[in-house]
Motif scaffolding. Structure first.
Motif, PDB file in Angstrom:
ATOM      1  N   GLN A 238      18.229 -29.571 -11.106  1.00 45.38           N
ATOM      2  CA  GLN A 238      18.382 -30.415  -9.917  1.00 45.38           C
ATOM      3  C   GLN A 238      19.620 -30.070  -9.089  1.00 45.38           C
ATOM      4  OE1 GLN A 238      15.964 -32.892  -8.907  1.00 45.38           O
ATOM      5  NE2 GLN A 238      14.984 -31.429 -10.260  1.00 45.38           N
ATOM      6  N   GLY A 239      20.223 -28.932  -9.406  1.00 47.40           N
ATOM      7  CA  GLY A 239      21.438 -28.551  -8.674  1.00 47.40           C
ATOM      8  C   GLY A 239      21.228 -28.421  -7.186  1.00 47.40           C
ATOM      9  N   TYR A 240      19.993 -28.042  -6.783  1.00 49.88           N
ATOM     10  CA  TYR A 240      19.700 -27.888  -5.358  1.00 49.88           C
ATOM     11  C   TYR A 240      19.279 -29.201  -4.712  1.00 49.88           C
ATOM     12  CZ  TYR A 240      19.442 -23.013  -6.742  1.00 49.88           C
ATOM     13  OH  TYR A 240      19.740 -21.790  -7.248  1.00 49.88           O
ATOM     14  N   VAL A 241      19.089 -30.221  -5.537  1.00 55.41           N
ATOM     15  CA  VAL A 241      18.533 -31.481  -5.051  1.00 55.41           C
ATOM     16  C   VAL A 241      19.570 -32.604  -5.126  1.00 55.41           C
ATOM     17  CG1 VAL A 241      16.713 -33.188  -5.400  1.00 55.41           C
ATOM     18  CG2 VAL A 241      16.220 -30.760  -5.732  1.00 55.41           C
ATOM     19  N   ARG A 242      20.265 -32.675  -6.260  1.00 55.59           N
ATOM     20  CA  ARG A 242      21.245 -33.766  -6.442  1.00 55.59           C
ATOM     21  C   ARG A 242      22.554 -33.423  -5.756  1.00 55.59           C
ATOM     22  NH1 ARG A 242      21.020 -36.892 -12.041  1.00 55.59           N
ATOM     23  NH2 ARG A 242      23.057 -37.519 -11.262  1.00 55.59           N
ATOM     24  N   THR A 243      23.118 -34.411  -5.098  1.00 56.68           N
ATOM     25  CA  THR A 243      24.358 -34.134  -4.367  1.00 56.68           C
ATOM     26  C   THR A 243      25.588 -34.195  -5.266  1.00 56.68           C
ATOM     27  OG1 THR A 243      24.398 -36.457  -3.742  1.00 56.68           O
ATOM     28  CG2 THR A 243      23.506 -34.904  -2.123  1.00 56.68           C
TER      29      THR A 243
ATOM     30  N   TYR B 194      26.012 -32.515  -8.197  1.00 58.78           N
ATOM     31  CA  TYR B 194      26.327 -31.318  -8.974  1.00 58.78           C
ATOM     32  C   TYR B 194      27.358 -30.504  -8.200  1.00 58.78           C
ATOM     33  CZ  TYR B 194      26.166 -26.737 -11.033  1.00 58.78           C
ATOM     34  OH  TYR B 194      26.557 -25.553 -11.590  1.00 58.78           O
TER      35      TYR B 194
END
Lengths: 395, 474
Positions: free
Chosen positions: A248-253, A255
């Motif tokens: 979820q690194g590209y999705v969660r703010t 990370y």
């Protein structure tokens, strides 16, 4: 959960020369690495009861059964992208620990240079399941560069300071690689050369990126109690951890792109199994996954070799050099030894195995009194990793 | 009352100095970036037109162009998806003729008048191509316009329209031609343009009992900078006060949307009560008379709209024919595909269809449990793990900031380096996109961005559209 500490031994290993092996096919490399590992263990191919093939691109166990003429034994092809090498060793180790087999073979390899990759693979003929717009054109270098940019920002490094810090890692890798007879890139480079090299994905330049390499590595494993029948200087698996994040690194703010969460989780599992409290003091050598200079920097922090944000101080102090407190990538690393995707984890293990035995190929490379070492191998990209951490040592 | 209810325009950021085509040639022309075409420009103009408009109340969309990237397959349906319009609307491509935009406008007005639609949007966009170093190569620019036609809150009421159909070969391009063809220039312009558009305008005035002096502005197509003056003279208009500036030296002849873009520029300056003439030309001509109403102030007061003026004022000029040719996909056929790895890259009609809402409409999922915005939409929320509880949210109109980025020197053959940021959107959400219309060296962490509909690549005859980030355009 049961620990496999000291239950599985590595009694033979092999590794081809890494590089642009234009004159060798995948079959040639598989046979060469396997033969060295079998000879090292003092057994023949007919003694092997099961095998694991580690490769990103080829499929089925037949990829090694055919060149090695394995005779109807169980062979499994394992894939976890750049983390395939340790994943194959893990599968073999668990089978041995479970008591199902006595002697198993791991062969990992990648034939990269038959396809003329301009960088790490974008060969979608062999990677068909990529998204037609979200993933078009993104490179591995570009994705790791996102972490470098963020690391500079988070820890207040100017672009120049950041580039110089990363350059020191690459200079070390090339210094080590230049001394390693089987390495791909055997030439020292200067800080000036690294900093001024052509850009690949800013802030990562040419010398911040690993080679695109052909190569194979192999291992023979058995139960620890049987190891002495093969050799006296066998090594055992002390700890083994694997972690796959939710990607979820590209999705969660939240990370931060400056630590590898999967590495932290895999390391925790491996340290716990090995009984390691202070990895910096208790490890004698580490091979970490340095596909890019920033990968090594963040790996050192996420593996707990130094506090977060402080790798620069240790890099400046020479902590991770051959003479330093904890030599990292004494082989030259993926950076200089080369990175045939599926083979790297097993190749890193080869280095630590030889260092523990005191048998580093070039004597000047041999570290003193190596009792145990760590191998870090990861697949995927920042924000969406799988990671393997393997710790091996003298029994 | 039937008429215009909103307007929008789009002029690409990039201008080519005409000096790059012919040493000493004056002025600039607006040119598409390598990732733009008629469809992407129409989406941009539609978004400009939709400021202050409820998208849910748009009942139809016309896309007019001589440059649809598809010979068979509708472009309007792509534009409607990019504009995130409703599904139960009518869409149509008006193609082939330079007057396709004004003809589309006439049909939209008729549809609203007939009551079959309450609001219809007419988009027009062109990216025409003259032969290398030809006069067309110098004269033609790229751009788009969008006009909303409705029956309430009208800002310019339709007073009358008049059309001519005329068969002439003055400019043409067969389905196999890359470049425009033309015949003797004076024949084309005097027997074609001047004669026919004048005939339509005269017909409009006669039918509606209007005289030249009644018009505050005339916004009419012109093939060259000077020809419009011949039409004005012939019909008794004062070229100095009544003829809308045609932006030839800063934009060029944009083809199908040209007259509509000039009309938008006229609306930007108009006073309530002004009568404005709009006329398009091509294989005939369409002429319209519109009366500006008090409602115009409301629409003009929306600061988000860029229209013609702001789009023309914000620009980046290149003086490099090679780059222009590369962007046009004409320097090397490989560049048509955009990026190096695309020799290998596959696209998938099935995936493009299944994920059309996220790809074309740029809709993310907002978790009903924790409020986190997920893009691309996930099965289970990336933040709290709740499965399948999302509201679909439009992200294309959100601004954001660059959280981290790389400048990739390997990824693109056309744009080196290409900036690849991770973006945080206002209202939540993080995603990886490409950046375009930027100066790579000026990109910084924390920089503000907005979203722009672009072409990612062409593969197997499929145009892969998706969104990119751009710096906030002035």
């Amino acid at each position: 959960m049961e620990s496999i500490k000291d239950k599985v031994a590595i009694v033979g290993m092999g590794c081809t020369r890494f590089g642009e092996l234009w004159d060798r096919s995948a079959e040639d490399m598989i046979v060469e690495a396997a033969e060295e590992a079998l000879a090292d263990a003092g057994i023949g191919i007919q003694d092997i009861q099961a095998a694991w093939a580690g490769t990103m691109f080829d499929y089925t166990g037949a990829t090694i059964a055919k060149p090695l003429k394995l005779q109807y034994i169980p062979v499994t092809r394992v894939e976890n992208a750049c983390g395939t090498g340790i994943e194959a060793i893990r599968a073999a180790a668990f089978a041995v620990a479970a008591g199902v087999y006595d002697r198993v073979l791991v062969v990992t390899y990648e034939k990269m240079k038959d396809y003329g990759f301009p960088g790490l693979p974008n060969d979608v003929e062999r990677l068909p399941r990529r998204h037609p717009v979200f993933e078009v054109g993104y490179t591995a270098a570009g994705n790791y560069a996102l972490a470098a940019t963020r690391y500079f920002r988070q820890y207040g490094l100017s672009n120049e300071e950041g580039k110089l810090t990363l350059a020191k890692i690459s200079v070390k890798s090339h210094y080590n690689g230049a001394r390693n007879p089987r390495a791909h890139l055997r030439r020292e480079v200067t800080l000036e050369q690294v900093v001024n090299a052509p850009m690949i994905a800013w802030p990562l330049g040419l010398f911040d990126c690993c080679g695109v390499t052909d190569g194979a590595a192999a291992a023979v494993l058995c139960r620890a109690e049987d190891a002495r029948s093969f050799r006296d200087d066998y090594v055992t698996i002390k700890g083994l951890g694997v972690s796959v994040g939710p990607g979820q690194g590209y999705v969660r703010t939240d990370y931060d792109y400056t630590h590898w969460g999967e590495t932290e989780h895999a390391a925790r599992q491996a340290y716990e199994m090995a009984g390691i409290k202070d990895p910096r003091k208790e490890l004698d050598v580490a091979e970490v996954h340095d596909c890019f200079s920033i990968s090594e920097l963040i790996a050192c922090e996420s593996l707990g070799f130094c506090p977060k944000g402080q790798a620069k101080e240790d890099i400046d102090a020479g902590t991770f050099t051959q003479e330093g407190e904890l030599p990292v990538n004494i082989s030259g690393g993926l950076k200089s030894f080369g990175h045939p995707i599926g083979a790297s984890g097993c190749r890193e293990t080869y280095e630590v195995y030889k260092q523990i035995q005191g048998k580093a190929e070039e004597p000047s490379r041999q570290l003193k009194n190596v009792q145990q070492g760590l191998i870090h191998n990861q697949g995927g990209l920042p924000g969406k990793f799988m990671c393997c951490v393997l710790i091996i040592g003298a029994p | 009352m039937i008429g215009i209810t909103s307007y929008g325009a789009y002029v690409p950021l990039w201008r080519l100095s005409r000096d790059a085509i012919a040493k000493g040639a004056k002025g600039e022309k607006a040119i598409c970036h390598y990732d733009e075409d008629a469809i992407t420009m129409a989406v941009a103009a539609a978004a400009d037109c939709l400021h202050g408009v409820e998208r849910e109340k748009v009942d139809g969309l016309i896309f007019a162009s001589t440059n649809s990237p598809y010979k068979e397959k509708q472009a309007a349906s792509i534009v409607a998806a990019g504009a995130d319009l409703r599904r139960d609307i009518v869409t149509a491509d008006f193609a082939g003729s330079l007057k396709a935009g004004t003809t589309g406008l006439r049909f939209a007005c008729d549809a609203v008048k007939a009551g079959s639609a309450k609001q219809m949007m007419v988009t027009a966009a062109d990216r025409r191509q003259g032969a290398p170093l030809s006069a067309y190569d110098q004269d033609l620019g790229d751009g788009a316009a969008a006009l909303m036609v409705g029956d309430s809150n009208v800002i310019a009421s339709l007073e009358g329209s008049y059309s001519i159909s005329d068969e002439i070969l003055d400019v043409w391009r067969s389905s196999d031609d890359t470049f425009l063809r033309t015949t003797h220039e004076r024949f084309a312009q005097t027997e074609g343009y001047v004669k026919v558009i004048s005939e339509a305008i005269a017909g409009l005035m006669k039918k509606n009992k209007l005289e030249a002096k009644d018009f505050a502005k005339i916004a009419i197509y012109t093939p060259t900078a000077r020809r419009v003056a011949d039409v004005a003279k012939k019909l008794g208009f004062d070229a100095k006060t009544q003829v809308q500036d045609v932006f030839f030296s800063v934009m060029g002849n944009t083809g199908v949307p040209y007259a509509m873009m000039l009309f938008v520029a006229a609306l930007e300056e108009a006073k309530p009560g002004d009568l404005i003439l709009l006329a398009g030309y091509g294989d005939g001509a369409d002429a319209f008379a519109f009366r500006v109403t008090e409602e115009i102030e409301k629409v003009r007061g929306n600061a988000a709209r860029r229209g013609m003026k702001k789009h023309l004022d914000s620009k980046m000029v290149i003086n490099d024919y090679k780059t222009y040719w590369l962007w046009r996909g004409l320097l090397n056929p490989i560049t048509e595909e955009g990026f190096l790895p695309h020799h290998y890259w596959k696209t998938s009609p099935v995936m493009l269809w299944r994920e059309r809402d996220r790809i074309l409409r740029f809709r993310g999922g907002k978790c009903k449990a924790c409020g986190a915005v997920n893009f691309p939409p996930q099965r289970a929320c990336g933040n709290c793990g709740t499965e399948g509880q999302f509201d679909s949210v439009r992200l294309s109109d959100k601004k954001g900031t660059i959280w981290t980025f790389s400048m990739d020197y390997l990824s693109s053959q056309v744009e080196v380096p290409i900036v690849c940021p991770l973006v945080h959107l206002e209202g939540g959400g993080r995603f990886q996109v490409y950046m375009t219309d930027c100066v790579a060296e000026e990109v910084k962490v924390g920089m503000e961005i907005e979203m722009s509909f672009r072409k990612i690549m062409v593969r197997d005859g499929i145009n892969n559209y998706y969104w990119k980030a751009t710096p906030i355009r002035a």
